[in-house]
Design a protein around this motif. Structure first.
Motif, PDB file in Angstrom:
ATOM      1  N   ALA A  37      82.603  40.080  98.475  1.00  0.00           N
ATOM      2  CA  ALA A  37      83.127  41.270  97.574  1.00  0.00           C
ATOM      3  C   ALA A  37      83.348  40.445  96.291  1.00  0.00           C
ATOM      4  O   ALA A  37      83.968  41.203  95.279  1.00  0.00           O
ATOM      5  CB  ALA A  37      84.311  41.695  98.208  1.00  0.00           C
ATOM      6  N   SER A  38      83.014  39.286  95.941  1.00  0.00           N
ATOM      7  CA  SER A  38      83.160  38.684  94.609  1.00  0.00           C
ATOM      8  C   SER A  38      82.273  38.919  93.501  1.00  0.00           C
ATOM      9  O   SER A  38      81.245  38.441  93.237  1.00  0.00           O
ATOM     10  CB  SER A  38      83.183  37.145  94.708  1.00  0.00           C
ATOM     11  N   ALA A  39      82.478  40.293  93.139  1.00  0.00           N
ATOM     12  CA  ALA A  39      81.494  41.137  92.223  1.00  0.00           C
ATOM     13  C   ALA A  39      81.283  40.407  90.825  1.00  0.00           C
ATOM     14  O   ALA A  39      80.449  40.473  90.131  1.00  0.00           O
ATOM     15  CB  ALA A  39      81.712  42.621  92.094  1.00  0.00           C
ATOM     16  N   ASP A  40      82.515  39.502  90.656  1.00  0.00           N
ATOM     17  CA  ASP A  40      82.375  38.908  89.199  1.00  0.00           C
ATOM     18  C   ASP A  40      81.386  37.700  89.284  1.00  0.00           C
ATOM     19  O   ASP A  40      81.230  37.039  88.125  1.00  0.00           O
ATOM     20  CB  ASP A  40      83.780  38.485  88.614  1.00  0.00           C
ATOM     21  N   CYS A  41      80.974  37.091  90.465  1.00  0.00           N
ATOM     22  CA  CYS A  41      80.109  36.132  90.431  1.00  0.00           C
ATOM     23  C   CYS A  41      78.715  36.425  90.121  1.00  0.00           C
ATOM     24  O   CYS A  41      78.173  37.385  90.272  1.00  0.00           O
ATOM     25  CB  CYS A  41      80.141  35.529  91.933  1.00  0.00           C
ATOM     26  N   PRO A  42      78.050  35.344  89.203  1.00  0.00           N
ATOM     27  CA  PRO A  42      76.786  35.822  88.797  1.00  0.00           C
ATOM     28  C   PRO A  42      75.644  35.763  89.797  1.00  0.00           C
ATOM     29  O   PRO A  42      74.706  36.397  89.609  1.00  0.00           O
ATOM     30  CB  PRO A  42      76.376  34.442  87.734  1.00  0.00           C
ATOM     31  N   PHE A  43      75.994  35.150  91.040  1.00  0.00           N
ATOM     32  CA  PHE A  43      75.256  35.161  92.327  1.00  0.00           C
ATOM     33  C   PHE A  43      75.207  36.443  92.965  1.00  0.00           C
ATOM     34  O   PHE A  43      74.471  36.708  93.787  1.00  0.00           O
ATOM     35  CB  PHE A  43      75.310  34.038  92.887  1.00  0.00           C
ATOM     36  N   ALA A  61      67.782  31.193  85.193  1.00  0.00           N
ATOM     37  CA  ALA A  61      68.599  31.285  84.217  1.00  0.00           C
ATOM     38  C   ALA A  61      69.802  31.648  84.586  1.00  0.00           C
ATOM     39  O   ALA A  61      70.982  31.049  84.080  1.00  0.00           O
ATOM     40  CB  ALA A  61      68.331  32.228  82.925  1.00  0.00           C
ATOM     41  N   VAL A  62      69.911  32.501  85.797  1.00  0.00           N
ATOM     42  CA  VAL A  62      71.176  32.750  86.177  1.00  0.00           C
ATOM     43  C   VAL A  62      72.144  31.570  87.043  1.00  0.00           C
ATOM     44  O   VAL A  62      73.107  31.152  86.873  1.00  0.00           O
ATOM     45  CB  VAL A  62      71.075  34.043  87.403  1.00  0.00           C
ATOM     46  N   VAL A  63      71.008  30.757  87.719  1.00  0.00           N
ATOM     47  CA  VAL A  63      71.687  29.686  88.221  1.00  0.00           C
ATOM     48  C   VAL A  63      72.155  28.591  87.109  1.00  0.00           C
ATOM     49  O   VAL A  63      73.192  28.060  87.400  1.00  0.00           O
ATOM     50  CB  VAL A  63      70.578  29.013  89.253  1.00  0.00           C
ATOM     51  N   ARG A  64      71.402  28.393  86.129  1.00  0.00           N
ATOM     52  CA  ARG A  64      71.862  27.641  84.997  1.00  0.00           C
ATOM     53  C   ARG A  64      73.312  28.028  84.706  1.00  0.00           C
ATOM     54  O   ARG A  64      74.375  27.298  84.254  1.00  0.00           O
ATOM     55  CB  ARG A  64      70.949  27.314  83.962  1.00  0.00           C
TER      56      ARG A  64
END
Length: 154
Positions: A37-43, A61-64
């Motif tokens: 439920a961690s919606a603020d994580c880029p993943f 780019a998301v991983v970086r």
């Protein structure tokens, strides 16, 4: 059978960027990544290993971006999470931490496929009918109009 190249300094399994994010999310959440439920994580949009509607397809780019916030002193290049530590598996995202896919050759990364215009014959050149072909002289205009596949074409 050819063996797939490994990334120097990485002791983990070879994965695609999406598979790496899904594996990272399973390890982080400790269970099925879809329940996170961690919606603020880029993943978060990629946690199930798929491209959701409206999300960027540039996953490396998301991983970086994630690794820049995780790595010591904001230097993903100096990250040592690619090696297995006691009790910890290598980070699945480590090969992609620099914003590029190390499994794709440098000549192919980000470059458009050069063979596409030739395959589609977008160069503007029209091939002349070969002698002895079923298409007669009057069929050249039909070929240019794309009518050669029709049975009722002249």
């Amino acid at each position: 059978m050819k063996s797939k190249p490994s990334v120097p300094g990485y002791a983990g399994k070879r994965r695609t960027p999406l598979q790496a994010i899904a594996a990272f999310c399973r390890e982080c959440f400790g269970g099925p990544a879809g329940a996170c439920a961690s919606a603020d994580c880029p993943f978060h949009p990629y946690r199930q290993g798929t491209f959701p509607d409206g999300a960027t397809r540039n996953v490396v780019a998301v991983v970086r971006r994630y690794c820049e916030g995780c790595a010591a002193a904001d230097t993903p290049g100096g990250c040592t999470a690619g090696d297995a530590s006691p009790g910890l598996e290598p980070c699945p995202c480590w090969p992609f931490r620099l914003g590029r896919n190390p499994y794709v050759g440098a000549g192919r990364q980000g470059a458009p496929k050069p063979q596409a215009p030739q395959q589609l014959d977008l160069t503007g050149a029209q091939a002349a009918p070969t002698p002895g072909s079923p298409h007669g002289q009057g069929d050249a205009a039909g070929l240019r109009r794309g009518l050669s596949h029709r049975k009722d074409a002249p």
